[in-house]
Structure formats: C-alpha cells, structure tokens
Design a protein around this motif. Structure first.
Motif, PDB file in Angstrom:
ATOM      1  N   ASP A  99      11.366   7.326  -3.149  1.00  0.00           N
ATOM      2  CA  ASP A  99      11.383   8.689  -2.623  1.00  0.00           C
ATOM      3  C   ASP A  99      10.322   8.935  -1.550  1.00  0.00           C
ATOM      4  OD1 ASP A  99      13.547   9.515  -4.242  1.00  0.00           O
ATOM      5  OD2 ASP A  99      12.186   9.878  -5.913  1.00  0.00           O
ATOM      6  N   TYR A 100       9.544   7.905  -1.209  1.00  0.00           N
ATOM      7  CA  TYR A 100       8.618   8.073  -0.090  1.00  0.00           C
ATOM      8  C   TYR A 100       9.419   8.297   1.189  1.00  0.00           C
ATOM      9  CZ  TYR A 100       5.370   6.994   3.662  1.00  0.00           C
ATOM     10  OH  TYR A 100       4.625   7.059   4.809  1.00  0.00           O
ATOM     11  N   LYS A 101       9.040   9.296   1.971  1.00  0.00           N
ATOM     12  CA  LYS A 101       9.755   9.619   3.193  1.00  0.00           C
ATOM     13  C   LYS A 101       9.065   9.000   4.392  1.00  0.00           C
ATOM     14  CE  LYS A 101      12.007  13.464   5.590  1.00  0.00           C
ATOM     15  NZ  LYS A 101      12.256  14.928   5.597  1.00  0.00           N
ATOM     16  N   PHE A 102       9.779   8.103   5.059  1.00  0.00           N
ATOM     17  CA  PHE A 102       9.218   7.406   6.208  1.00  0.00           C
ATOM     18  C   PHE A 102       9.165   8.319   7.433  1.00  0.00           C
ATOM     19  CE2 PHE A 102      10.621   3.925   3.549  1.00  0.00           C
ATOM     20  CZ  PHE A 102       9.585   3.007   3.685  1.00  0.00           C
ATOM     21  N   ASN A 103       8.127   8.135   8.211  1.00  0.00           N
ATOM     22  CA  ASN A 103       7.957   8.873   9.461  1.00  0.00           C
ATOM     23  C   ASN A 103       7.401   7.900  10.496  1.00  0.00           C
ATOM     24  OD1 ASN A 103       7.367  10.515  11.604  1.00  0.00           O
ATOM     25  ND2 ASN A 103       6.184  12.013  10.441  1.00  0.00           N
ATOM     26  N   PRO A 104       8.221   7.452  11.458  1.00  0.00           N
ATOM     27  CA  PRO A 104       7.749   6.480  12.444  1.00  0.00           C
ATOM     28  C   PRO A 104       6.516   6.943  13.205  1.00  0.00           C
ATOM     29  CG  PRO A 104      10.130   6.701  12.554  1.00  0.00           C
ATOM     30  CD  PRO A 104       9.648   7.786  11.645  1.00  0.00           C
ATOM     31  N   ALA A 105       6.329   8.256  13.311  1.00  0.00           N
ATOM     32  CA  ALA A 105       5.166   8.776  14.048  1.00  0.00           C
ATOM     33  C   ALA A 105       3.893   8.708  13.208  1.00  0.00           C
ATOM     34  CB  ALA A 105       5.422  10.207  14.492  1.00  0.00           C
ATOM     35  N   THR A 106       4.041   8.713  11.876  1.00  0.00           N
ATOM     36  CA  THR A 106       2.883   8.641  10.983  1.00  0.00           C
ATOM     37  C   THR A 106       3.168   7.582   9.927  1.00  0.00           C
ATOM     38  OG1 THR A 106       2.541  11.016  11.299  1.00  0.00           O
ATOM     39  CG2 THR A 106       1.332   9.964   9.502  1.00  0.00           C
ATOM     40  N   GLN A 107       2.739   6.371  10.176  1.00  0.00           N
ATOM     41  CA  GLN A 107       3.064   5.252   9.311  1.00  0.00           C
ATOM     42  C   GLN A 107       2.144   5.205   8.090  1.00  0.00           C
ATOM     43  OE1 GLN A 107       2.966   1.751  11.751  1.00  0.00           O
ATOM     44  NE2 GLN A 107       4.356   2.612  13.275  1.00  0.00           N
ATOM     45  N   ILE A 108       2.691   4.708   6.998  1.00  0.00           N
ATOM     46  CA  ILE A 108       1.917   4.566   5.774  1.00  0.00           C
ATOM     47  C   ILE A 108       0.913   3.424   5.923  1.00  0.00           C
ATOM     48  CG2 ILE A 108       3.568   2.966   4.703  1.00  0.00           C
ATOM     49  CD1 ILE A 108       2.953   4.365   2.026  1.00  0.00           C
ATOM     50  N   ASP A 109      -0.253   3.572   5.322  1.00  0.00           N
ATOM     51  CA  ASP A 109      -1.243   2.500   5.296  1.00  0.00           C
ATOM     52  C   ASP A 109      -2.018   2.582   3.983  1.00  0.00           C
ATOM     53  OD1 ASP A 109      -3.222   4.487   5.569  1.00  0.00           O
ATOM     54  OD2 ASP A 109      -3.273   4.273   7.749  1.00  0.00           O
ATOM     55  N   GLU A 110      -3.021   1.754   3.829  1.00  0.00           N
ATOM     56  CA  GLU A 110      -3.759   1.668   2.574  1.00  0.00           C
ATOM     57  C   GLU A 110      -4.529   2.939   2.238  1.00  0.00           C
ATOM     58  OE1 GLU A 110      -6.196  -1.785   2.760  1.00  0.00           O
ATOM     59  OE2 GLU A 110      -4.506  -3.156   3.051  1.00  0.00           O
ATOM     60  N   ARG A 111      -4.724   3.803   3.221  1.00  0.00           N
ATOM     61  CA  ARG A 111      -5.439   5.065   2.977  1.00  0.00           C
ATOM     62  C   ARG A 111      -4.499   6.203   2.598  1.00  0.00           C
ATOM     63  NH1 ARG A 111      -8.164   5.134   8.746  1.00  0.00           N
ATOM     64  NH2 ARG A 111      -5.990   4.510   9.124  1.00  0.00           N
ATOM     65  N   SER A 112      -3.200   5.981   2.713  1.00  0.00           N
ATOM     66  CA  SER A 112      -2.222   7.025   2.393  1.00  0.00           C
ATOM     67  C   SER A 112      -2.221   7.306   0.896  1.00  0.00           C
ATOM     68  CB  SER A 112      -0.824   6.610   2.844  1.00  0.00           C
ATOM     69  OG  SER A 112      -0.803   6.324   4.226  1.00  0.00           O
ATOM     70  N   PRO A 113      -2.086   8.578   0.507  1.00  0.00           N
ATOM     71  CA  PRO A 113      -2.108   8.907  -0.935  1.00  0.00           C
ATOM     72  C   PRO A 113      -0.945   8.289  -1.708  1.00  0.00           C
ATOM     73  CG  PRO A 113      -1.506  10.825   0.395  1.00  0.00           C
ATOM     74  CD  PRO A 113      -1.977   9.784   1.353  1.00  0.00           C
ATOM     75  N   GLU A 114       0.176   8.034  -1.024  1.00  0.00           N
ATOM     76  CA  GLU A 114       1.350   7.466  -1.706  1.00  0.00           C
ATOM     77  C   GLU A 114       1.232   5.955  -1.899  1.00  0.00           C
ATOM     78  OE1 GLU A 114       2.602  10.879   1.010  1.00  0.00           O
ATOM     79  OE2 GLU A 114       1.449   9.011   1.198  1.00  0.00           O
ATOM     80  N   PHE A 115       0.312   5.335  -1.215  1.00  0.00           N
ATOM     81  CA  PHE A 115       0.191   3.876  -1.225  1.00  0.00           C
ATOM     82  C   PHE A 115      -0.214   3.364  -2.611  1.00  0.00           C
ATOM     83  CE2 PHE A 115      -1.849  -0.211  -0.456  1.00  0.00           C
ATOM     84  CZ  PHE A 115      -1.026  -0.792   0.490  1.00  0.00           C
ATOM     85  N   ARG A 116       0.536   2.373  -3.126  1.00  0.00           N
ATOM     86  CA  ARG A 116       0.217   1.763  -4.419  1.00  0.00           C
ATOM     87  C   ARG A 116      -0.610   0.495  -4.171  1.00  0.00           C
ATOM     88  NH1 ARG A 116       6.017   2.316  -7.528  1.00  0.00           N
ATOM     89  NH2 ARG A 116       6.576   0.693  -6.045  1.00  0.00           N
ATOM     90  N   PRO A 117      -1.897   0.525  -4.482  1.00  0.00           N
ATOM     91  CA  PRO A 117      -2.765  -0.617  -4.149  1.00  0.00           C
ATOM     92  C   PRO A 117      -2.488  -1.868  -4.967  1.00  0.00           C
ATOM     93  CG  PRO A 117      -3.984   1.029  -5.387  1.00  0.00           C
ATOM     94  CD  PRO A 117      -2.658   1.640  -5.085  1.00  0.00           C
ATOM     95  N   GLU A 118      -2.080  -1.698  -6.228  1.00  0.00           N
ATOM     96  CA  GLU A 118      -1.847  -2.851  -7.095  1.00  0.00           C
ATOM     97  C   GLU A 118      -0.478  -2.725  -7.790  1.00  0.00           C
ATOM     98  OE1 GLU A 118      -5.081  -3.255  -9.778  1.00  0.00           O
ATOM     99  OE2 GLU A 118      -6.587  -3.554  -8.219  1.00  0.00           O
ATOM    100  N   PRO A 119       0.586  -2.969  -7.048  1.00  0.00           N
ATOM    101  CA  PRO A 119       1.931  -2.827  -7.629  1.00  0.00           C
ATOM    102  C   PRO A 119       2.204  -3.898  -8.690  1.00  0.00           C
ATOM    103  CG  PRO A 119       2.053  -3.809  -5.460  1.00  0.00           C
ATOM    104  CD  PRO A 119       0.631  -3.378  -5.642  1.00  0.00           C
ATOM    105  N   LYS A 120       3.018  -3.528  -9.659  1.00  0.00           N
ATOM    106  CA  LYS A 120       3.431  -4.474 -10.697  1.00  0.00           C
ATOM    107  C   LYS A 120       4.556  -5.359 -10.166  1.00  0.00           C
ATOM    108  CE  LYS A 120       2.352  -1.048 -14.268  1.00  0.00           C
ATOM    109  NZ  LYS A 120       2.912  -0.217 -15.367  1.00  0.00           N
ATOM    110  N   ASP A 121       4.819  -6.455 -10.863  1.00  0.00           N
ATOM    111  CA  ASP A 121       5.864  -7.387 -10.420  1.00  0.00           C
ATOM    112  C   ASP A 121       7.238  -6.723 -10.387  1.00  0.00           C
ATOM    113  OD1 ASP A 121       4.061  -9.415 -10.098  1.00  0.00           O
ATOM    114  OD2 ASP A 121       4.433 -10.331 -12.055  1.00  0.00           O
TER     115      ASP A 121
END
Length: 309
Positions: free
Chosen positions: A196-218
C-alpha cells in the motif's frame, strides 16, 4: 434505451445458443471455463467464440501452410504430453505444490514489472479468476497513457493459488522521471517497501522515509520477478532506447542479488491472427516466435523462461 447495454450473468442463453450454432458443440460450463479450456494451450477464462480448427483455419485446402504459420512446433509440451483436461490438472497441481525451501517463508511472493499498458493488472485479474473459479476483477486495467497503479498492491489468493502472493505496482516508463526507477525496484525486491505504499517519482523513498522497513523478514521479500511485455511491441521490435537502458539496468541489478526472473508475453492473440483464430497455433506462429526471440535477447534470459498470456 429499450434494452440494457450490458447483460447480467443470468441472461446467457443467447451467447450459448450462438456458440452452439457456430461450433456445432455444446457450450462449456462455467466450471470448465474456470478450470481451463482443454482444447487450448493456455487457460481460457471465458469463450467468446467457438474453437478454431487448425486443419481448416491455419492450413489451406491444398494442405499448404499459410504464410506466417510453421509446419512444426518450435516449442513442445512435456514429453508425451498433449493439452488435455488431465494435463491441465497436472500443471495446476504442480503449481499448488510450489514452495520455497525455507521454513521462514510460507508463500512465494511474485513481483510484476512492466511498462504502462503491458498488461500487468489484466494478468492479475486473470490470476484472481483462476483462483476463485469465476470471472473476477480485483484491479482496474486499461490502456492509459500513464500508469493506472501507483500504490504497491499485494494480492492474496485464497483458493486454488493460495501458496502465492502477487504484487503489482506502477509501470516502468521510458522517461527518467516517470514510473519506477532502479532504487524503487531494489528496495521493493529486498522487502524494504510495505504493501500500500504509494510511489511518487518526484519524491522517492529512501532509508530516511518513515515507511521504509530497515530490517525486512524473509517472507516480506520478493522471491521471483516477472517482466510483463506486450507481444505486439516485442513482435514489431518497437522498444525505445530509453526502455532498453532501464531494462538492462534492472536485469543487471537483479542478477547481482540472484533473484529468479521470467518474461510474460501478453496479447499474443493481437499479435498473430492465427493465434487469435486458435490458440493451439501459438507454437507454430512465426510472429510469436519472433516476439520470443526479441524478449529473450532484451532480458538476457533463455527461451524456456519466456511464457505467454
């Protein structure tokens, strides 16, 4: 209007009678349609015309093949197998048994990637229809100029295909600012981007984004990437240099992290009139064969990794 422009499911008498008159055969039941039409080398979810006859449709009265149709198949089914109801059932059984050899992974997660209009959302609707055993639409499909899907959507089959999770997102467009970019895809494949994360080419997701999962499970990562390609584009080799560059970047990056990849060619019936007349002509069609050659060269994959819808 005196009559409805769209008929309800209950009013199928006219369609069935038309099928009977044209084919001389009893129309298939809904269960037969959902399970797969056994005369065709693909799963048919709905029949809008009677079956073609390769002996009369694809070959002339003299027995000579019409231009564009090979006399022998360029790809064959498994040894000694023919496209029957039993073989279709065997394939479905094999799919239902598919799994990842990892106790931490309960479902195979598949990511659909392709340009706008390639048919990703339509394929997802087809999967839903097979899973539920009836015609289903779980996402909007259409030939728009821009992507119709912006959020990362995860489909959970519940019945025949419940061992899979299929993810659909915005298209991979030609221009640099449009659609998914390489970082988006890599974050997605590695499990850093939630559903459900909504992509926006003008504002790309990165490690500082609140939605970013730093340690995803397998079981949050992608286990296979399916490149969806319009066969009419591949068959005419109508692929821009910009798209070729994006595909090359994606292939190089995914290969480096050892992600399985396949190609799904869509709209083969639009590409070839013989396939449109009878799907059993797929593996004799010169146009489809040429589209496969373009696809395997474009994605640097062997021919047995190129499939059809």
């Amino acid at each position: 209007m005196k009559s409805p422009w769209r008929k309800q499911e209950q009013n199928e008498t006219g369609t069935k009678e038309l099928y009977r008159r044209k084919s001389g055969k009893k129309p298939p039941t809904q269960d037969q349609n959902a399970a797969g039409d056994t005369r065709n080398n693909r799963t048919c979810l709905f029949l809008d015309r009677p079956p073609g006859n390769p002996a009369t449709d694809a070959v002339g009265a003299t027995g000579e093949n019409k231009s564009g149709l090979m006399k022998t198949q360029w790809r064959k089914l498994e040894q000694n197998e023919k496209w029957t109801k039993q073989y279709a059932g065997k394939l479905l059984s094999d799919i239902q048994k598919a799994c990842v050899n990892d106790k931490n992974i309960s479902n195979i997660r598949i990511l659909l990637l392709g340009s706008v209009g390639a048919g990703k959302s339509s394929f997802l609707n087809t999967v839903a229809s097979i899973d539920r055993g009836r015609i289903s639409q779980i996402t909007i499909a259409g030939g728009a100029d821009g992507s119709l899907t912006f959020a990362l959507k995860e489909y959970w089959p519940q019945y025949k295909l419940k061992n899979f999770r299929i993810l659909d997102t915005m298209g991979v467009e030609d221009n640099v600012q449009g659609g998914l970019n390489l970082n988006d895809v890599l974050y997605l494949v590695k499990g850093h981007i939630p559903p459900d994360y909504k992509f926006n080419p003008a504002t790309q997701i990165d490690e500082r984004s609140p939605e970013f999962r730093p340690e995803p499970k397998d079981n949050e990562k992608i286990h296979c990437v399916v490149f969806v390609l319009d066969a009419t584009v591949a068959g005419n080799d109508n692929i821009s240099d910009a798209r070729r560059r994006k595909i090359k970047e994606l292939q190089t990056a995914l290969k480096a992290i050892n992600i399985p990849r396949i190609v799904l060619l869509t709209k083969i019936d639009v590409l070839c009139e013989f396939v449109d007349a009878d799907i059993e002509n797929t593996y004799k069609s010169e146009k489809v064969k040429e589209a496969v050659n373009v696809a395997k060269e474009l994605y640097k994959l062997p021919e047995n990794c190129v499939f059809f819808r």
